[in-house]
Design a protein around this motif. Structure first.
Motif, PDB file in Angstrom:
ATOM      1  N   VAL A   1       4.753 -17.470  -6.544  1.00 24.86           N
ATOM      2  CA  VAL A   1       4.814 -16.008  -6.520  1.00 24.86           C
ATOM      3  C   VAL A   1       4.053 -15.454  -5.333  1.00 24.86           C
ATOM      4  O   VAL A   1       2.935 -15.891  -5.033  1.00 24.86           O
ATOM      5  N   LEU A   2       4.672 -14.477  -4.661  1.00 25.76           N
ATOM      6  CA  LEU A   2       4.021 -13.704  -3.605  1.00 25.76           C
ATOM      7  C   LEU A   2       3.763 -12.306  -4.157  1.00 25.76           C
ATOM      8  O   LEU A   2       4.698 -11.619  -4.567  1.00 25.76           O
ATOM      9  N   VAL A   3       2.507 -11.897  -4.218  1.00 22.87           N
ATOM     10  CA  VAL A   3       2.136 -10.588  -4.765  1.00 22.87           C
ATOM     11  C   VAL A   3       2.035  -9.569  -3.640  1.00 22.87           C
ATOM     12  O   VAL A   3       1.395  -9.829  -2.613  1.00 22.87           O
ATOM     13  N   VAL A   4       2.679  -8.414  -3.829  1.00 22.30           N
ATOM     14  CA  VAL A   4       2.653  -7.334  -2.850  1.00 22.30           C
ATOM     15  C   VAL A   4       2.106  -6.082  -3.537  1.00 22.30           C
ATOM     16  O   VAL A   4       2.580  -5.701  -4.616  1.00 22.30           O
ATOM     17  N   GLY A   5       1.119  -5.442  -2.912  1.00 20.84           N
ATOM     18  CA  GLY A   5       0.571  -4.211  -3.489  1.00 20.84           C
ATOM     19  C   GLY A   5      -0.725  -3.812  -2.828  1.00 20.84           C
ATOM     20  O   GLY A   5      -1.264  -4.543  -1.987  1.00 20.84           O
ATOM     21  N   GLU A   6      -1.240  -2.664  -3.209  1.00 22.95           N
ATOM     22  CA  GLU A   6      -2.534  -2.222  -2.699  1.00 22.95           C
ATOM     23  C   GLU A   6      -3.601  -3.205  -3.154  1.00 22.95           C
ATOM     24  O   GLU A   6      -3.484  -3.814  -4.226  1.00 22.95           O
ATOM     25  N   PRO A   7      -4.657  -3.405  -2.358  1.00 22.08           N
ATOM     26  CA  PRO A   7      -5.615  -4.487  -2.625  1.00 22.08           C
ATOM     27  C   PRO A   7      -6.136  -4.535  -4.057  1.00 22.08           C
ATOM     28  O   PRO A   7      -6.145  -5.597  -4.680  1.00 22.08           O
ATOM     29  N   ASP A   8      -6.573  -3.410  -4.609  1.00 22.52           N
ATOM     30  CA  ASP A   8      -7.132  -3.429  -5.958  1.00 22.52           C
ATOM     31  C   ASP A   8      -6.081  -3.817  -6.993  1.00 22.52           C
ATOM     32  O   ASP A   8      -6.350  -4.612  -7.908  1.00 22.52           O
ATOM     33  N   ALA A   9      -4.880  -3.249  -6.874  1.00 17.65           N
ATOM     34  CA  ALA A   9      -3.818  -3.570  -7.825  1.00 17.65           C
ATOM     35  C   ALA A   9      -3.394  -5.024  -7.711  1.00 17.65           C
ATOM     36  O   ALA A   9      -3.172  -5.711  -8.716  1.00 17.65           O
ATOM     37  N   ALA A  10      -3.293  -5.511  -6.472  1.00 14.31           N
ATOM     38  CA  ALA A  10      -2.911  -6.914  -6.269  1.00 14.31           C
ATOM     39  C   ALA A  10      -3.960  -7.855  -6.853  1.00 14.31           C
ATOM     40  O   ALA A  10      -3.627  -8.869  -7.469  1.00 14.31           O
ATOM     41  N   GLU A  11      -5.246  -7.526  -6.671  1.00 11.84           N
ATOM     42  CA  GLU A  11      -6.313  -8.360  -7.213  1.00 11.84           C
ATOM     43  C   GLU A  11      -6.259  -8.423  -8.736  1.00 11.84           C
ATOM     44  O   GLU A  11      -6.491  -9.476  -9.341  1.00 11.84           O
ATOM     45  N   ASP A  12      -5.955  -7.287  -9.389  1.00  8.95           N
ATOM     46  CA  ASP A  12      -5.863  -7.273 -10.847  1.00  8.95           C
ATOM     47  C   ASP A  12      -4.743  -8.191 -11.337  1.00  8.95           C
ATOM     48  O   ASP A  12      -4.903  -8.932 -12.314  1.00  8.95           O
ATOM     49  N   VAL A  13      -3.592  -8.143 -10.666  1.00  7.88           N
ATOM     50  CA  VAL A  13      -2.465  -8.987 -11.050  1.00  7.88           C
ATOM     51  C   VAL A  13      -2.809 -10.454 -10.858  1.00  7.88           C
ATOM     52  O   VAL A  13      -2.550 -11.299 -11.726  1.00  7.88           O
ATOM     53  N   ILE A  14      -3.412 -10.780  -9.725  1.00  5.32           N
ATOM     54  CA  ILE A  14      -3.769 -12.173  -9.425  1.00  5.32           C
ATOM     55  C   ILE A  14      -4.759 -12.703 -10.459  1.00  5.32           C
ATOM     56  O   ILE A  14      -4.612 -13.820 -10.975  1.00  5.32           O
ATOM     57  N   ALA A  15      -5.795 -11.910 -10.785  1.00  2.00           N
ATOM     58  CA  ALA A  15      -6.805 -12.347 -11.747  1.00  2.00           C
ATOM     59  C   ALA A  15      -6.194 -12.569 -13.119  1.00  2.00           C
ATOM     60  O   ALA A  15      -6.516 -13.540 -13.814  1.00  2.00           O
ATOM     61  N   HIS A  16      -5.285 -11.678 -13.519  1.00  2.00           N
ATOM     62  CA  HIS A  16      -4.669 -11.800 -14.851  1.00  2.00           C
ATOM     63  C   HIS A  16      -3.807 -13.052 -14.935  1.00  2.00           C
ATOM     64  O   HIS A  16      -3.856 -13.783 -15.935  1.00  2.00           O
ATOM     65  N   LEU A  17      -3.028 -13.313 -13.907  1.00  2.00           N
ATOM     66  CA  LEU A  17      -2.167 -14.496 -13.916  1.00  2.00           C
ATOM     67  C   LEU A  17      -2.968 -15.784 -13.812  1.00  2.00           C
ATOM     68  O   LEU A  17      -2.628 -16.794 -14.429  1.00  2.00           O
ATOM     69  N   ALA A  18      -4.044 -15.761 -13.031  1.00  2.00           N
ATOM     70  CA  ALA A  18      -4.839 -16.969 -12.818  1.00  2.00           C
ATOM     71  C   ALA A  18      -5.660 -17.352 -14.041  1.00  2.00           C
ATOM     72  O   ALA A  18      -6.009 -18.516 -14.213  1.00  2.00           O
ATOM     73  N   ALA A  19      -5.941 -16.370 -14.898  1.00  5.41           N
ATOM     74  CA  ALA A  19      -6.810 -16.634 -16.042  1.00  5.41           C
ATOM     75  C   ALA A  19      -6.096 -17.340 -17.174  1.00  5.41           C
ATOM     76  O   ALA A  19      -6.743 -17.842 -18.093  1.00  5.41           O
TER      77      ALA A  19
END
Length: 491
Positions: free
Chosen positions: A157-175
């Motif tokens: 997956v390649l995540v596209v978005g504003e930094p804060d929103a992208a970080e939230d998505v990445i953290a949720h998926l990685a957890a």
């Protein structure tokens, strides 16, 4: 709510400097499809053939073949053999739904062919098909889950978005590992730092007018360089509307997939409905079920199940009482105040599993608490008796709560009933778990029990409160038996 930052635990790195074609990590084990087809076909054909042969039906082989083709056909039409569904957790209820469709199809065929095997025998011959299919799903799901914990059989997956929103998505998926996505790169929109450790594949300009023509090229380049299978967009003020549409066009023209994260978490897909309003794609979120026939069925199931359970288990109760009394001094039952629906306290009953002065000794063991939140849990709690360890391991210490269910204070399925001192520390988010009656079993018990962190426990309870349905209760009760046999987290 106590928020914990989760590092990117599942990150698949793109090959540096590689020009090889994109590697399809989303491919699952090749044996999933043939295993599903063979077990479904034989699971229907063999029992039907044997039963119809015993019933002296004139064409048992043809009936067996027809049942097998009907069973695999029903599942094929419902896309159960599609690559996206193979190995994924579907629970018992979807399989039961397919099986009921099979019964309807074969009932029509029975009338047309004038087949005269006794109805109960014919129905019983089809039960193994249901059980074998469920067992096959469990096997492939376990194999797939193990593979995904090793970042295999996943979608890049390649995540596209504003930094804060992208970080939230990445953290949720990685957890978590109960999903097929592993983030291989991020394309932030605008300036901003990212601390997840995921490689920045490209960076889009924050200004929309200047970026319209260059967004698609940058995103496509990032997809190619990181061999992504899917682009996941976390839309925001800087990346939405016409800007997002142009990127979607480019991705789809290139044969690539696009998904959009709407900002919702822990909302069941059964509550979501897509609408169109003036050309806008709208996602409607239905409110949680709070009344109607489903709540009536739940109340009936609770009272009837508790009454029947107390009646049938009365000999077992007597045996447990004697074992507790002979094993240690003190009463066989333990009463404790818990907090129920809407914050109303009640007395919860359990079989005593600890020494009689266990509550008085809790303070001196506070430093040994192995739970990271408000609950107190120890794997080797010295207050637990020998008989108590067996009762906890098998969850039989919870059986007296059937009395609480019968009196309406608890439910068969629901969140864990909390202690008053725990509720005193709740914030407004955690208090939401008190919107429903606590349960003897629930998502907490079938997902690991005491092995779960405090945040995981609260999230499971909130997921139950917001997404409850009668069918989900039935599914949880079916999965509870396996959790009890497994015993994971029971101490």
């Amino acid at each position: 709510m106590r928020h914990v930052h989760f590092p990117a635990q599942r990150v698949a790195r793109a090959p540096q400097g590689s020009t090889a074609p994109a590697r399809r990590l989303g491919d699952k084990a090749r044996w999933y499809l043939p295993a599903a087809l063979v077990t479904d076909f034989l699971g229907a054909a063999v029992p039907v053939g044997l039963v119809f042969e015993a019933a002296q039906q004139v064409r048992p082989v043809y009936c067996a073949l027809g049942a097998a083709l009907a069973w695999t056909g029903v599942q094929a039409l419902r896309r159960r053999y599609a690559a996206r569904q193979l190995g994924e957790s579907r629970g018992v209820l979807p399989v039961l739904h397919d099986w009921l469709i099979l019964i309807g199809v074969l009932a029509v065929a029975r009338v047309v062919t004038e087949e005269d095997t006794p109805r109960l025998s014919a129905l019983g011959a089809l039960v193994p098909a249901l059980l074998i299919t469920v067992a096959c799903h469990k096997l492939t799901y376990r194999h797939l889950s193990a593979a995904r914990r090793e970042a295999q059989a996943v979608s890049r997956v390649l995540v596209v978005g504003e930094p804060d929103a992208a970080e939230d998505v990445i953290a949720h998926l990685a957890a978590r590992t109960d999903h097929p996505y592993v983030v291989v790169g991020v394309v932030p929109v605008g300036e901003g730092t990212l601390g997840s450790g995921v490689p920045i594949a490209a960076r889009l300009d924050a200004g929309m007018p200047q970026a319209l023509n260059g967004d698609a090229e940058l995103v496509l380049g990032a997809v190619g360089s990181h061999h992504a299978d899917l682009v996941l967009v976390a839309p925001g003020a800087r990346f939405a509307g016409d800007r997002l549409r142009r990127v979607a066009w480019a991705l789809h023209d290139a044969g690539l997939e696009l998904a959009v994260f709407p900002g919702l978490v822990e909302v069941s897909v059964k509550r979501l409905e897509t609408l169109s309003a003036g050309g806008l794609a709208v996602l409607r979120v239905a409110p949680p079920v709070g009344r109607g026939w489903q709540t009536l069925f739940k109340a009936v199931l609770d009272r009837a199940g508790a009454g029947l359970g107390l009646l049938l288990l009365s000999p077992l109760f007597l045996g447990i009482v004697l074992a507790i009394r002979f094993g240690s001094r003190g009463p066989a039952f333990y009463r404790q105040q818990r907090i129920g629906r809407d914050g109303i306290p009640f007395t919860m009953w359990k079989f005593r599993t600890m020494v009689v002065d266990a509550d008085a000794r809790k303070a001196e063991l506070a430093g040994a608490n192995e739970n990271d939140g408000l609950m107190f849990k120890m794997r080797r709690d010295p207050r637990v008796t020998r008989v108590g360890r067996l009762l906890r391991r098998t969850s039989m210490d919870e059986l007296p709560q059937l009395v609480n269910v019968l009196t309406g204070r608890m439910s068969l399925v629901g969140p864990r009933p909390p202690l008053p001192e725990e509720v005193a520390e709740y914030d407004e988010v955690e208090l939401r778990r008190l919107n429903v009656r606590p349960g003897m079993t629930g998502l907490w018990q079938i997902s690991g029990r005491s092995d779960l962190s405090w945040d995981e426990t609260i999230q499971l309870d909130l997921q139950y409160v917001d997404n409850w349905s009668f069918t989900s209760d039935v599914d949880v009760m079916g999965r509870t038996l396996r959790a009890v046999v497994d015993g994971r987290g029971a101490y």
